[in-house]
Motif scaffolding. Structure first.
Motif, PDB file in Angstrom:
ATOM      1  N   VAL A 139       0.852  -1.204   0.000  1.00 14.35           N
ATOM      2  CA  VAL A 139       0.000   0.000   0.000  1.00 14.35           C
ATOM      3  C   VAL A 139       0.882   1.247   0.000  1.00 14.35           C
ATOM      4  CG1 VAL A 139      -1.669   1.334   1.342  1.00 14.35           C
ATOM      5  CG2 VAL A 139      -1.948  -1.140   1.126  1.00 14.35           C
ATOM      6  N   LEU A 140       1.930   1.236   0.857  1.00 16.46           N
ATOM      7  CA  LEU A 140       2.825   2.394   0.930  1.00 16.46           C
ATOM      8  C   LEU A 140       3.574   2.592  -0.384  1.00 16.46           C
ATOM      9  CD1 LEU A 140       4.462   2.173   4.487  1.00 16.46           C
ATOM     10  CD2 LEU A 140       2.631   3.689   3.716  1.00 16.46           C
ATOM     11  N   GLU A 141       4.035   1.464  -0.960  1.00 18.73           N
ATOM     12  CA  GLU A 141       4.795   1.543  -2.210  1.00 18.73           C
ATOM     13  C   GLU A 141       3.936   2.129  -3.332  1.00 18.73           C
ATOM     14  OE1 GLU A 141       7.836   1.217  -2.792  1.00 18.73           O
ATOM     15  OE2 GLU A 141       8.137   0.668  -4.890  1.00 18.73           O
ATOM     16  N   LYS A 142       2.666   1.706  -3.393  1.00 18.08           N
ATOM     17  CA  LYS A 142       1.765   2.222  -4.436  1.00 18.08           C
ATOM     18  C   LYS A 142       1.520   3.722  -4.224  1.00 18.08           C
ATOM     19  CE  LYS A 142      -0.525  -2.009  -5.689  1.00 18.08           C
ATOM     20  NZ  LYS A 142      -1.348  -2.992  -5.015  1.00 18.08           N
ATOM     21  N   ALA A 143       1.320   4.098  -2.966  1.00 16.75           N
ATOM     22  CA  ALA A 143       1.065   5.514  -2.657  1.00 16.75           C
ATOM     23  C   ALA A 143       2.279   6.357  -3.039  1.00 16.75           C
ATOM     24  CB  ALA A 143       0.755   5.668  -1.170  1.00 16.75           C
ATOM     25  N   ARG A 144       3.488   5.805  -2.772  1.00 21.29           N
ATOM     26  CA  ARG A 144       4.707   6.559  -3.084  1.00 21.29           C
ATOM     27  C   ARG A 144       4.852   6.743  -4.598  1.00 21.29           C
ATOM     28  NH1 ARG A 144      10.165   6.058  -4.106  1.00 21.29           N
ATOM     29  NH2 ARG A 144       9.776   3.915  -4.749  1.00 21.29           N
ATOM     30  N   LYS A 145       4.547   5.661  -5.336  1.00 20.20           N
ATOM     31  CA  LYS A 145       4.652   5.743  -6.802  1.00 20.20           C
ATOM     32  C   LYS A 145       3.646   6.749  -7.350  1.00 20.20           C
ATOM     33  CE  LYS A 145       6.868   1.476  -8.113  1.00 20.20           C
ATOM     34  NZ  LYS A 145       6.622   0.048  -8.148  1.00 20.20           N
ATOM     35  N   ALA A 146       2.437   6.707  -6.805  1.00 23.00           N
ATOM     36  CA  ALA A 146       1.391   7.633  -7.255  1.00 23.00           C
ATOM     37  C   ALA A 146       1.813   9.074  -6.992  1.00 23.00           C
ATOM     38  CB  ALA A 146       0.072   7.310  -6.549  1.00 23.00           C
ATOM     39  N   ALA A 147       2.392   9.299  -5.797  1.00 23.85           N
ATOM     40  CA  ALA A 147       2.817  10.648  -5.434  1.00 23.85           C
ATOM     41  C   ALA A 147       3.946  11.115  -6.344  1.00 23.85           C
ATOM     42  CB  ALA A 147       3.266  10.670  -3.972  1.00 23.85           C
ATOM     43  N   ASN A 148       4.895  10.203  -6.648  1.00 24.83           N
ATOM     44  CA  ASN A 148       6.022  10.552  -7.512  1.00 24.83           C
ATOM     45  C   ASN A 148       5.556  10.874  -8.924  1.00 24.83           C
ATOM     46  OD1 ASN A 148       7.767  10.259  -5.471  1.00 24.83           O
ATOM     47  ND2 ASN A 148       8.704   8.356  -6.180  1.00 24.83           N
ATOM     48  N   ALA A 149       4.517  10.133  -9.377  1.00 24.77           N
ATOM     49  CA  ALA A 149       3.998  10.368 -10.718  1.00 24.77           C
ATOM     50  C   ALA A 149       3.304  11.723 -10.778  1.00 24.77           C
ATOM     51  CB  ALA A 149       3.022   9.254 -11.103  1.00 24.77           C
ATOM     52  N   GLY A 150       2.780  12.197  -9.651  1.00 26.91           N
ATOM     53  CA  GLY A 150       2.080  13.480  -9.602  1.00 26.91           C
ATOM     54  C   GLY A 150       3.053  14.632  -9.408  1.00 26.91           C
ATOM     55  N   ASP A 151       3.008  15.264  -8.248  1.00 26.26           N
ATOM     56  CA  ASP A 151       3.825  16.469  -8.049  1.00 26.26           C
ATOM     57  C   ASP A 151       5.102  16.188  -7.259  1.00 26.26           C
ATOM     58  OD1 ASP A 151       2.135  15.805  -6.026  1.00 26.26           O
ATOM     59  OD2 ASP A 151       0.953  17.644  -6.120  1.00 26.26           O
ATOM     60  N   GLY A 152       5.741  15.028  -7.515  1.00 27.11           N
ATOM     61  CA  GLY A 152       7.023  14.732  -6.874  1.00 27.11           C
ATOM     62  C   GLY A 152       6.839  14.259  -5.450  1.00 27.11           C
ATOM     63  N   PRO A 153       7.947  13.762  -4.842  1.00 21.80           N
ATOM     64  CA  PRO A 153       7.847  13.200  -3.494  1.00 21.80           C
ATOM     65  C   PRO A 153       7.442  14.262  -2.479  1.00 21.80           C
ATOM     66  CG  PRO A 153      10.143  13.322  -4.234  1.00 21.80           C
ATOM     67  CD  PRO A 153       9.299  13.737  -5.377  1.00 21.80           C
ATOM     68  N   ARG A 154       6.577  13.860  -1.566  1.00 23.69           N
ATOM     69  CA  ARG A 154       6.123  14.829  -0.568  1.00 23.69           C
ATOM     70  C   ARG A 154       7.145  14.932   0.554  1.00 23.69           C
ATOM     71  NH1 ARG A 154       0.348  12.098  -0.330  1.00 23.69           N
ATOM     72  NH2 ARG A 154      -0.283  12.636  -2.443  1.00 23.69           N
ATOM     73  N   PRO A 155       7.235  16.079   1.164  1.00 23.13           N
ATOM     74  CA  PRO A 155       8.141  16.188   2.307  1.00 23.13           C
ATOM     75  C   PRO A 155       7.722  15.213   3.407  1.00 23.13           C
ATOM     76  CG  PRO A 155       6.782  18.190   2.061  1.00 23.13           C
ATOM     77  CD  PRO A 155       6.512  17.328   0.882  1.00 23.13           C
TER      78      PRO A 155
END
Ligand SMILES: [Zn+2]
Ligand SMILES: [Zn+2]
Length: 443
Positions: free
Chosen positions: A62-78
């Motif tokens: 779940v975390l890995e998917k969320a991280r990939k989704a975030a990276n595909a959007g506006d970059g890694p979140r702080p």
């Protein structure tokens, strides 16, 4: 994506209840149980561990998917780590390697398998078995169908119940037999798996050692499985526990305890040292004209029993007794300096006991000649009874077989040995005035 309210979602409730249950029981409570029950419960805890691992993997995905989704959007979140593994290890444990492995295994299980996750969640297999089976499935030939893959998975899950991890891995290498028509095809599949594994093993092969500056070196190595097995077999043979090593104490008549009571790693360590001394250094390739043979530089006085320390050709300093022992063994070339810069004797090959004189000594002595020692002839060293003979003769009347342990002792303590009237080796051990021999039974 809708997120269920925390008080109705099953996961937080489950984790909370489990944590509370364990927190309520102190570990000292195990003391009151009978051993049969403890064994059963340890098995149950193992199954529980598998169940927890299945949930950790699901969570990691779940975390890995969320991280990939975030990276595909506006970059890694702080606030998020550089990888899911980093994030997980930051939250608990700080073990980045294990967290990365968890994420990788979780993904491999999702991509390659259909049944493993359920088996793990049901506490039927361990995480190591799950990892091994998912790796095996990932290595199936490209032409495998989904149905065939599932049959392989079913078979391996069943076999995991009765095989050790090592046997399960061997079994997995031939798993295509569940759908291949001929043995030849299975052989070819296994061969391909092994070929790839050996190639990977060669890439991982390494050796390093460093000086502890206290008279020891420590090392670390990674070897391909086959060479590892060869090393292990040789060390086990040398460290054989049934081979007693000791000396009869002349005063009390009892075996002295040195050499006894060593742990298995200690025995393997001494076996390794023996193995290194028996390397055929003179037949190894030379390194840009520099010989692979270490020479020991000692004065004639030291050779004859003096106490002046000696040196190896690389500058390592060794005691006089150790220098004499090394000079005695066939693998180290003594350079007797005699106070002058030029070697008196370059240790020509014929100073060593040759093959036939060695054979004759094996027949005569049957093994280590120390009274009370039961080491057989295979790993004994030929000792020169007359130190001066080290550089002069190869006559077996100057030689006696000693195991490495007693060879050390003989040089360290300056044992006096001779061949008696009926042709056997006798020793006058320190503190004793009588000649004694090893009364080994000879056929
Ligand atoms: Zn010797
Ligand atoms: Zn011995």
């Amino acid at each position: 994506m809708s997120v269920a309210a925390l008080d109705t979602h099953p996961v937080p409730a489950c984790v909370r209840t489990a944590r509370e249950s364990f927190s309520a029981v102190p570990t000292s409570a195990w003391d009151g149980l009978e051993t049969g029950e403890v064994r059963r419960l340890i098995g149950e805890l193992g199954r529980l561990e598998s169940q927890v691992a299945a949930h950790k993997m699901a969570a990691a995905r779940v975390l890995e998917k969320a991280r990939k989704a975030a990276n595909a959007g506006d970059g890694p979140r702080p606030g998020t780590g550089t990888s899911t593994g980093a994030t997980i290890s930051f939250d608990f444990g700080g073990d980045r390697g294990s967290a990365d492995a968890l994420v990788n295994t979780a993904q491999r299980i999702e991509e390659q398998t259909t049944l493993i996750e359920n088996a793990l969640a049901a506490g039927v297999i361990t995480t190591k078995q799950a990892d091994l089976i998912s790796r095996a499935l990932a290595k199936l030939p490209d032409d495998v169908t989904a149905e065939q893959r599932e049959r392989c998975e079913e078979t391996l899950l069943k076999d995991a119940q009765k095989l050790t991890l090592k046997d399960l891995r061997r079994r997995a290498a031939r798993i295509t037999e569940t759908y291949r028509k001929t043995t030849d095809e299975v052989d070819a599949d296994e061969d391909e798996i092994l070929r790839r594994r050996e190639e990977e093993a060669r890439k991982k092969t390494s050796f390093s050692m460093w000086d502890n500056n206290d008279g020891t070196v420590t090392g670390r190595f990674t070897l391909p499985e086959a060479q590892g097995a060869m090393l292990k077999t040789a060390l086990d043979a040398l460290a054989a526990p049934h081979q007693k090593v000791g000396t009869v104490n002349a005063a009390t008549g009892e075996m002295d305890e040195v050499g006894f009571g060593q742990s298995y790693p200690q025995r393997l360590g001494h076996a390794f040292a023996t193995l290194v001394e028996h390397l055929p250094a003179d037949s190894l390739p030379s390194n840009g004209g520099v010989s692979a043979v270490v020479t020991v530089n000692l004065d004639l006085d030291t050779l004859m029993g003096g106490i002046k320390a000696a040196g190896l050709s690389d500058g390592t300093r060794i005691s006089a007794g150790e220098a004499r022992r090394l000079a005695c063994s066939a693998q180290i070339v003594p350079m007797v300096l005699n106070g002058k810069p030029l070697p008196l004797d370059l240790g020509s090959a014929n100073r060593y006991f040759n093959r036939s004189s060695r054979r004759a000594m094996e027949k005569r002595d049957g093994g280590c000649t120390t009274p009370g020692c039961d080491r057989d002839a295979r790993w004994t060293e030929a000792h020169h009874l007359n130190p001066y003979a080290i550089s002069k003769t190869t006559d077996i009347r100057d030689g006696a077989l000693l195991c490495p342990f007693h060879h050390h002792r003989a040089h360290e303590q300056g044992w006096i040995g001779r061949i008696n009237h009926d042709g056997h080796v006798e020793w006058k051990l320190p503190g004793s005035d009588t000649w004694q021999r090893n009364t080994r039974w000879r056929p």
